[in-house]
Write an enzyme that holds these catalytic residues in place. Structure first.
Site, PDB file in Angstrom:
ATOM      1  N   LYS A  99      -2.465  23.452  -8.730  1.00 15.62           N
ATOM      2  CA  LYS A  99      -1.445  22.836  -7.867  1.00 15.62           C
ATOM      3  C   LYS A  99      -1.448  21.340  -8.146  1.00 15.62           C
ATOM      4  O   LYS A  99      -2.467  20.778  -8.579  1.00 15.62           O
ATOM      5  CB  LYS A  99      -1.811  23.078  -6.397  1.00 15.62           C
ATOM      6  CG  LYS A  99      -0.653  23.068  -5.455  1.00 15.62           C
ATOM      7  CD  LYS A  99       0.071  24.400  -5.419  1.00 15.62           C
ATOM      8  CE  LYS A  99       1.240  24.396  -4.461  1.00 15.62           C
ATOM      9  NZ  LYS A  99       1.908  25.683  -4.380  1.00 15.62           N
ATOM     10  N   GLY A 149      10.555  28.252  10.894  1.00 18.73           N
ATOM     11  CA  GLY A 149      11.047  27.554   9.704  1.00 18.73           C
ATOM     12  C   GLY A 149      12.285  28.204   9.130  1.00 18.73           C
ATOM     13  O   GLY A 149      12.239  29.341   8.656  1.00 18.73           O
TER      14      GLY A 149
END
Ligand code: NAI
Length: 358
Positions: free
Chosen positions: A80, A180
């Site tokens: 990442k 969300g």
């Protein structure tokens, strides 16, 4: 800030920092494990409040990517990248080029992709400076946004979890709270409503809520979504949603959503189990996007779809093993993933020993 004593450090192979004064880039790349292949994972841009929180994020997210790819059966490791900065105000072509140079300097150990705060267009800018961007090669254009594929995997995972506790393959009238209304949350909402489920949704962004309402979802406040009296909570916003404060008041029977690192701590998986809540481990259920990124390179969309459908089967296996072994679904999922990527290291070591003795 110390890497090796960080609570989120877990034998990461590489943690690399970059500062580029002319563009203002401050970024970290973490490669957790590359036994199964080059580390692939998104490049997140976020206005972290401290360097420590950026480091924690990149360490945790890169570890999740190792487990995600291993359980999805992908020949890829876990990595990442994070860029420290506000994507609305601090993202410039110069900064993205500097990020591209940083990725290129890792020599292919880390391959990037879009993530929160970065877009497909940003990846195209980064790709002007590095070949290590997933979804592009000489012949191929960008595959585009992975979110619909993530949403598809989450939708199938929700169905698997519901079937496990109710015996039903149908979601008609099942009550789902979606936290969300972003790229994944909206797409998931559409699929759920088309299946007859009843959806409540919360977001801090009114425009996104308007879109959710048009799909037929009911809007609730961000403070109220997590402990709603529903069948399923689908966290699709940020990590740490299940924490010491929220876990006691949780009423949903299933937690299954797209957000990475939904549990603030691993022990919360045991708490959920003790409370009779079925948790679909995030790195299993949200693998649709990375599966699609993998298939962009060589295969067809049909193959990607068939691969994403295997998420349901993996979850059924995890749910069953969790019951049989009296351990949390998280422990079972981590063990299954480790059997893949750690055994692979043993095989590599054995092959090395044989070739050295030959
Ligand atoms: P997104 O950035 O498009 O959507 C996130 C949404 O959450 C935004 O609309 C934002 O306003 C909202 N939000 C922020 N704080 C909130 C709060 N306190 N309460 C309610 N809503 C809030 O992100 P996307 O792509 O939809 O991803 C959602 C989650 O899934 C993220 O955690 C991401 O890391 C994870 N994920 C996404 C994948 C993908 O393919 N997009 C793949 C795997 C994981």
């Amino acid at each position: 800030m110390c890497v090796f004593s960080s609570p989120s450090f877990d034998q990461h192979e590489l943690v690399s920092f970059s500062h580029h004064a002319p563009s203002g880039l401050r970024a970290i790349i973490a490669v957790h494990n590359s036994n199964l292949g080059p580390a692939v994972g998104g490049c997140r841009m976020f206005a972290y409040t401290s360097d420590e929180s950026a480091l924690e994020d990149v360490l945790r997210l890169s570890r999740s990517m190792t487990y995600k790819s291993a359980l999805a059966g992908l020949p890829m490791g876990g990595g990442k990248a994070v860029i420290i900065g506000d994507p609305e105000t601090q993202k410039t072509p110069e900064l993205l080029h500097a990020m591209g140079d940083f990725i290129q300097s890792q020599g292919g150990r880390y391959v990037t992709a879009e993530d929160s705060g970065t877009s497909v267009a940003d990846m195209q800018t980064i790709a002007e400076r590095t070949e290590f961007v997933s979804g592009v090669d000489a012949e191929q254009q960008f595959g585009g946004d992975p979110s619909p594929f993530t949403a598809e995997g989450v939708y199938l995972g929700i169905k698997a979890a519901w079937q496990h506790i109710s015996g039903s393959k149908e979601l008609k009238d099942v009550r789902v709270a979606v936290q969300g209304a972003g790229a994944v949350g909206l797409n998931l909402t559409q699929r759920l409503i088309e299946s007859g489920a009843k959806v409540w949704i919360a977001d801090v962004n009114q425009q996104r809520l308007d879109r959710a309402q048009k799909l037929g979802a009911n809007v609730v406040g961000v403070e109220d979504i997590v402990d709603m009296d529903v069948d399923i909570l689908a966290p699709c916003a940020m990590g740490g949603v299940i924490n010491d404060q929220t876990i006691e008041s949780l009423k949903a029977r299933i937690v299954a959503g797209a957000a990475n690192n939904q549990l603030a701590r691993a022990e919360h998986a045991d708490h959920l189990r003790a409370q009779g809540v079925l948790y679909a481990p995030d790195f299993v259920i949200n693998a649709g996007g990375i599966i699609e990124i993998y298939h962009q390179r060589a295969n067809t969309q049909d193959q990607a779809q068939a691969h994403i459908e295997r998420i349901s089967q993996t979850l059924h296996t995890i749910f069953k093993q969790s019951e049989q072994s009296n351990t949390s679904t998280l422990s079972v999922a981590e063990q299954l993933a480790e059997n893949t990527f750690k055994n692979s290291a043993l095989e590599i070591a054995a092959a090395y020993a044989v070739s050295n003795n030959a």
